[in-house]
Write an enzyme that holds these catalytic residues in place. Structure first.
Site, PDB file in Angstrom:
ATOM      1  N   ASP A  10     -12.081  -8.091   6.238  1.00 42.44           N
ATOM      2  CA  ASP A  10     -10.726  -7.604   6.039  1.00 42.44           C
ATOM      3  C   ASP A  10     -10.556  -7.447   4.533  1.00 42.44           C
ATOM      4  O   ASP A  10     -11.367  -7.921   3.751  1.00 42.44           O
ATOM      5  CB  ASP A  10      -9.762  -8.668   6.592  1.00 42.44           C
ATOM      6  CG  ASP A  10      -8.321  -8.446   6.205  1.00 42.44           C
ATOM      7  OD1 ASP A  10      -7.705  -9.377   5.663  1.00 42.44           O
ATOM      8  OD2 ASP A  10      -7.828  -7.320   6.393  1.00 42.44           O
ATOM      9  N   ASP A  12      -6.869  -7.079   2.472  1.00 42.30           N
ATOM     10  CA  ASP A  12      -5.700  -7.740   1.913  1.00 42.30           C
ATOM     11  C   ASP A  12      -5.630  -9.208   2.327  1.00 42.30           C
ATOM     12  O   ASP A  12      -5.608  -9.517   3.509  1.00 42.30           O
ATOM     13  CB  ASP A  12      -4.413  -7.023   2.333  1.00 42.30           C
ATOM     14  CG  ASP A  12      -4.317  -5.638   1.709  1.00 42.30           C
ATOM     15  OD1 ASP A  12      -4.080  -4.667   2.458  1.00 42.30           O
ATOM     16  OD2 ASP A  12      -4.509  -5.531   0.492  1.00 42.30           O
ATOM     17  N   LYS A  85       4.641   4.378  -3.229  1.00 42.94           N
ATOM     18  CA  LYS A  85       4.213   2.976  -3.311  1.00 42.94           C
ATOM     19  C   LYS A  85       2.711   2.868  -3.522  1.00 42.94           C
ATOM     20  O   LYS A  85       2.221   2.066  -4.316  1.00 42.94           O
ATOM     21  CB  LYS A  85       4.626   2.229  -2.034  1.00 42.94           C
ATOM     22  CG  LYS A  85       4.084   0.809  -1.950  1.00 42.94           C
ATOM     23  CD  LYS A  85       2.908   0.735  -0.999  1.00 42.94           C
ATOM     24  CE  LYS A  85       2.240  -0.606  -1.076  1.00 42.94           C
ATOM     25  NZ  LYS A  85       1.082  -0.740  -0.190  1.00 42.94           N
TER      26      LYS A  85
HETATM   27  C1  XBP Z   1      -2.774  -5.670   5.443  1.00 42.70           C
HETATM   28  C2  XBP Z   1      -1.663  -4.741   5.772  1.00 42.70           C
HETATM   29  C3  XBP Z   1      -1.424  -3.557   4.887  1.00 42.70           C
HETATM   30  C4  XBP Z   1      -0.855  -3.944   3.543  1.00 42.70           C
HETATM   31  C5  XBP Z   1      -0.171  -2.770   2.866  1.00 42.70           C
HETATM   32  O1  XBP Z   1      -3.980  -5.086   5.535  1.00 42.70           O
HETATM   33  O2  XBP Z   1      -0.993  -4.954   6.734  1.00 42.70           O
HETATM   34  O3  XBP Z   1      -0.513  -2.742   5.539  1.00 42.70           O
HETATM   35  O4  XBP Z   1       0.090  -4.956   3.685  1.00 42.70           O
HETATM   36  O5  XBP Z   1      -1.035  -1.696   2.727  1.00 42.70           O
HETATM   37  P1  XBP Z   1      -5.337  -5.913   5.910  1.00 42.70           P
HETATM   38  P2  XBP Z   1      -0.526  -0.212   3.101  1.00 42.70           P
HETATM   39  O6  XBP Z   1      -5.736  -5.493   7.284  1.00 42.70           O
HETATM   40  O7  XBP Z   1      -6.338  -5.539   4.870  1.00 42.70           O
HETATM   41  O8  XBP Z   1      -5.030  -7.390   5.838  1.00 42.70           O
HETATM   42  O9  XBP Z   1       0.832  -0.071   2.483  1.00 42.70           O
HETATM   43  O10 XBP Z   1      -1.535   0.693   2.494  1.00 42.70           O
HETATM   44  O11 XBP Z   1      -0.478  -0.139   4.595  1.00 42.70           O
HETATM   45 MG    MG Z   2      -5.536  -9.426   5.596  1.00 41.31          MG
END
Ligand code: XBP
Ligand code: MG
Length: 251
Positions: A10, A12, A85
């Site tokens: 993953d 974020d 954003k």
């Molecule tokens: C986490 C998310 C993403 C981010 C924002 O992603 O839910 O939507 O919060 O990014 P991950 P965007 O699966 O890597 O944990 O605004 O580009 O959606």
């Molecule tokens: Mg994540």
């Protein structure tokens, strides 16, 4: 018994603590658009239950600002706000001040040296992944991953398993030979629904998430002299996540 051949990451909260930068980028895009919306950290923690930035704005409008009259088409309005954003986010991350979480670079280096294949399965926008990897991990880091499955390439976002299915199909691997890395409850549900054994390293916004079903839950992946803390599961006496621990977990 399937041999462990592939690690799926993953982004974020897992590769780096990026959600706080996302939150600030949302708020700056709202201000830029002349809106008095502001997502506090506690509000953002709640809004993270909805994955996907556009989906999160839509959820916010529907549940927190039902009376807000959108000028023109709602989808376009949200897409424009989200695009603004994303520019703010990628500019911030491209400055290269986003530390990769402890143990991530060390483990990725060890995994590559030991011939493990790497892939990414994330909800975030592809440009965000590029900025994070290129400017905070290594200029050629994108090439370390055979697939970067991100954003809207699949119809349903986490907790749906689609993005992990997409990544495995692109790599022609079965779930039985993979191990996933996640930081959130939605991410864990997504990986588990795709049949993936999953290691969780909790992040700033996910401390109180439910991680039932994870193979191991840690506070971080660990570094020499900075051992991880086991929050649930059996780390088999290891103090940092290594390929050896992953192979033990997998078997
Ligand atoms: C986490 C998310 C993403 C981010 C924002 O992603 O839910 O939507 O919060 O990014 P991950 P965007 O699966 O890597 O944990 O605004 O580009 O959606
Ligand atoms: Mg994540």
């Amino acid at each position: 018994m399937n041999k462990l051949t592939t690690l799926l990451f993953d982004v974020d909260g897992t590769l780096a603590e990026t959600e706080e930068i996302h939150r600030q980028s949302f708020n700056r895009s709202f201000a830029q658009a002349g809106l008095d919306w502001h997502w506090s950290q506690s509000m953002y923690g709640e809004l993270l239950a909805v994955t996907g930035g556009k989906e999160r704005i839509r959820h916010y409008l529907a549940n927190h600002l039902p009376a807000f009259s959108v000028p023109g088409d709602l989808d376009e309005y949200i897409a424009d706000l989200h695009a603004a954003k994303t520019i703010i986010y990628t500019d911030t991350v491209a400055a290269g001040n986003v530390p990769i979480r402890p143990g991530v670079k060390r483990l990725i280096d060890e995994a590559r040296q030991s011939g493990l294949r790497l892939g990414i399965a994330t909800t975030t926008t592809p440009a965000n992944v590029t900025a994070l990897l290129q400017h905070n991990l290594a200029p050629d880091a994108e090439s370390w991953f055979e697939v970067i499955a991100a954003g809207g390439v699949v119809p349903a976002k986490k907790p749906a398993p689609d993005i992990y299915h997409y990544a495995m199909q692109a790599m022609h691997v079965s779930a039985a030979e993979c191990l996933a890395f996640e930081d959130s409850e939605n991410g864990l549900i997504s990986a588990r629904a795709a049949g993936l054994q999953t290691l969780v390293a909790i992040s700033e916004y996910t401390r109180d998430h439910n991680f039932d079903g994870a193979a191991l839950v840690l506070d971080q992946l660990g570094e020499p002299g900075s051992p991880f803390q086991v929050l649930s599961g059996d780390a088999r006496g290891h103090e940092m996540v290594t390929v050896g621990l992953l192979q033990q977990l997998h078997s």
